[in-house]
Write a protein that holds these residues in place. Structure first.
Motif, mmCIF file in Angstrom:
data_model
loop_
_atom_site.group_PDB
_atom_site.id
_atom_site.type_symbol
_atom_site.label_atom_id
_atom_site.label_comp_id
_atom_site.label_asym_id
_atom_site.label_seq_id
_atom_site.Cartn_x
_atom_site.Cartn_y
_atom_site.Cartn_z
ATOM 1 N N ASP A 111 -24.245 13.161 47.047
ATOM 2 C CA ASP A 111 -25.590 12.585 46.915
ATOM 3 C C ASP A 111 -25.801 11.651 48.109
ATOM 4 N N TYR A 112 -26.253 12.228 49.217
ATOM 5 C CA TYR A 112 -26.326 11.485 50.472
ATOM 6 C C TYR A 112 -27.334 10.352 50.441
ATOM 7 N N ALA A 113 -28.442 10.535 49.747
ATOM 8 C CA ALA A 113 -29.424 9.452 49.644
ATOM 9 C C ALA A 113 -28.803 8.251 48.936
ATOM 10 N N ALA A 114 -28.057 8.502 47.876
ATOM 11 C CA ALA A 114 -27.393 7.402 47.154
ATOM 12 C C ALA A 114 -26.301 6.779 48.021
ATOM 13 N N ILE A 115 -25.569 7.592 48.756
ATOM 14 C CA ILE A 115 -24.521 7.068 49.639
ATOM 15 C C ILE A 115 -25.127 6.074 50.622
ATOM 16 N N VAL A 116 -26.222 6.477 51.256
ATOM 17 C CA VAL A 116 -26.877 5.615 52.247
ATOM 18 C C VAL A 116 -27.362 4.330 51.590
ATOM 19 N N GLU A 117 -27.997 4.440 50.430
ATOM 20 C CA GLU A 117 -28.547 3.258 49.743
ATOM 21 C C GLU A 117 -27.446 2.306 49.299
ATOM 22 N N ILE A 118 -26.402 2.840 48.697
ATOM 23 C CA ILE A 118 -25.310 1.986 48.197
ATOM 24 C C ILE A 118 -24.556 1.361 49.359
ATOM 25 N N ALA A 119 -24.236 2.150 50.378
ATOM 26 C CA ALA A 119 -23.512 1.617 51.532
ATOM 27 C C ALA A 119 -24.320 0.514 52.215
ATOM 28 N N HIS A 120 -25.623 0.710 52.318
ATOM 29 C CA HIS A 120 -26.478 -0.301 52.949
ATOM 30 C C HIS A 120 -26.469 -1.606 52.151
ATOM 31 N N ARG A 121 -26.631 -1.493 50.842
ATOM 32 C CA ARG A 121 -26.638 -2.680 49.973
ATOM 33 C C ARG A 121 -25.289 -3.395 50.023
ATOM 34 N N PHE A 122 -24.226 -2.624 49.900
ATOM 35 C CA PHE A 122 -22.867 -3.178 49.895
ATOM 36 C C PHE A 122 -22.560 -3.813 51.244
ATOM 37 N N LYS A 123 -23.034 -3.192 52.324
ATOM 38 C CA LYS A 123 -22.834 -3.734 53.672
ATOM 39 C C LYS A 123 -23.436 -5.129 53.788
ATOM 40 N N GLY A 124 -24.632 -5.312 53.253
ATOM 41 C CA GLY A 124 -25.274 -6.627 53.298
ATOM 42 C C GLY A 124 -24.480 -7.671 52.538
ATOM 43 N N SER A 125 -23.986 -7.297 51.378
ATOM 44 C CA SER A 125 -23.180 -8.226 50.579
ATOM 45 C C SER A 125 -21.880 -8.575 51.292
ATOM 46 N N ALA A 126 -21.229 -7.563 51.856
ATOM 47 C CA ALA A 126 -19.964 -7.792 52.566
ATOM 48 C C ALA A 126 -20.180 -8.703 53.769
ATOM 49 N N SER A 127 -21.276 -8.495 54.463
ATOM 50 C CA SER A 127 -21.599 -9.337 55.608
ATOM 51 C C SER A 127 -21.844 -10.781 55.167
ATOM 52 N N ASN A 128 -22.518 -10.948 54.044
ATOM 53 C CA ASN A 128 -22.814 -12.292 53.541
ATOM 54 C C ASN A 128 -21.567 -13.084 53.192
ATOM 55 N N VAL A 129 -20.475 -12.412 52.807
ATOM 56 C CA VAL A 129 -19.242 -13.137 52.487
ATOM 57 C C VAL A 129 -18.250 -13.102 53.646
ATOM 58 N N SER A 130 -18.723 -12.654 54.809
ATOM 59 C CA SER A 130 -17.918 -12.630 56.036
ATOM 60 C C SER A 130 -16.702 -11.715 55.926
ATOM 61 N N ALA A 131 -16.873 -10.585 55.234
ATOM 62 C CA ALA A 131 -15.827 -9.566 55.139
ATOM 63 C C ALA A 131 -16.084 -8.550 56.254
ATOM 64 N N LYS A 132 -15.623 -8.894 57.447
ATOM 65 C CA LYS A 132 -16.003 -8.134 58.645
ATOM 66 C C LYS A 132 -15.472 -6.703 58.648
ATOM 67 N N GLY A 133 -14.230 -6.501 58.263
ATOM 68 C CA GLY A 133 -13.669 -5.153 58.237
ATOM 69 C C GLY A 133 -14.397 -4.273 57.249
ATOM 70 N N LEU A 134 -14.678 -4.813 56.081
ATOM 71 C CA LEU A 134 -15.411 -4.073 55.053
ATOM 72 C C LEU A 134 -16.815 -3.739 55.555
ATOM 73 N N THR A 135 -17.448 -4.694 56.196
ATOM 74 C CA THR A 135 -18.787 -4.487 56.741
ATOM 75 C C THR A 135 -18.792 -3.339 57.749
ATOM 76 N N GLU A 136 -17.823 -3.334 58.648
ATOM 77 C CA GLU A 136 -17.746 -2.273 59.665
ATOM 78 C C GLU A 136 -17.555 -0.909 59.012
ATOM 79 N N LEU A 137 -16.707 -0.831 58.010
ATOM 80 C CA LEU A 137 -16.491 0.443 57.321
ATOM 81 C C LEU A 137 -17.755 0.903 56.591
ATOM 82 N N LEU A 138 -18.497 -0.035 56.045
ATOM 83 C CA LEU A 138 -19.731 0.318 55.349
ATOM 84 C C LEU A 138 -20.820 0.757 56.319
ATOM 85 N N ILE A 139 -20.817 0.217 57.510
ATOM 86 C CA ILE A 139 -21.723 0.708 58.556
ATOM 87 C C ILE A 139 -21.412 2.179 58.816
ATOM 88 N N ASP A 140 -20.120 2.494 58.923
ATOM 89 C CA ASP A 140 -19.711 3.883 59.136
ATOM 90 C C ASP A 140 -20.115 4.757 57.951
#
Length: 145
Positions: A58-87
């Protein structure tokens, strides 16, 4: 120094830039504890949802969830997680199952590092999670593939 010997900043960096997070929370450790406890709960849910969306392609859900999770990871300064979520978000857009699968494996590993780091530095987050969310101790069966 040859490329193969160059240090990888994401490997050498802590799972969470605690000083960065503390700065975002204006130096207030109580806020850091609450932010991390909330992130650990929602992040676990996001990762499980992301894996489920990938399992269904479900690619639309993948993009939406990864985007949301990326923002949260960035907010807590989890840089490695953020980079993986960008990917993950990019591979969802590209519908690249092979790279997405590899990225999800790395996400599960990085998530465990983030969780351990947060619980080691903020014991109150660990206690809060014991009472609010029982799925944090379980990993998705696909994580080890």
């Amino acid at each position: 120094m040859p490329y193969s010997q160059s240090p990888n900043p994401l490997v050498d960096a802590p799972a969470i830039d605690f000083i960065g997070l503390l700065g975002r929370c204006l130096g207030n450790l109580k806020i850091v504890e609450r932010v991390l406890a909330t992130f650990l709960e929602t992040g676990s849910s996001d990762l499980h949802q992301l894996q489920g969306a990938a399992d269904k392609a479900d690619y639309a859900a993948i993009v939406e969830i990864a985007h949301r999770f990326k923002g949260s990871a960035s907010n807590v300064s989890a840089k490695g997680l953020t980079e993986l979520l960008i990917d993950a978000e990019r591979f969802g857009h590209d519908q690249d199952d092979i790279e997405l699968s590899r990225t999800l494996q790395s996400l599960w590993s990085e998530w465990e590092a983030v969780r351990r780091f947060a619980q080691a530095f903020v014991p109150a987050a660990n206690e809060s999670l014991k009472h609010t969310h029982g799925t944090l101790e379980t990993r998705h069966a696909c994580a080890g593939r």
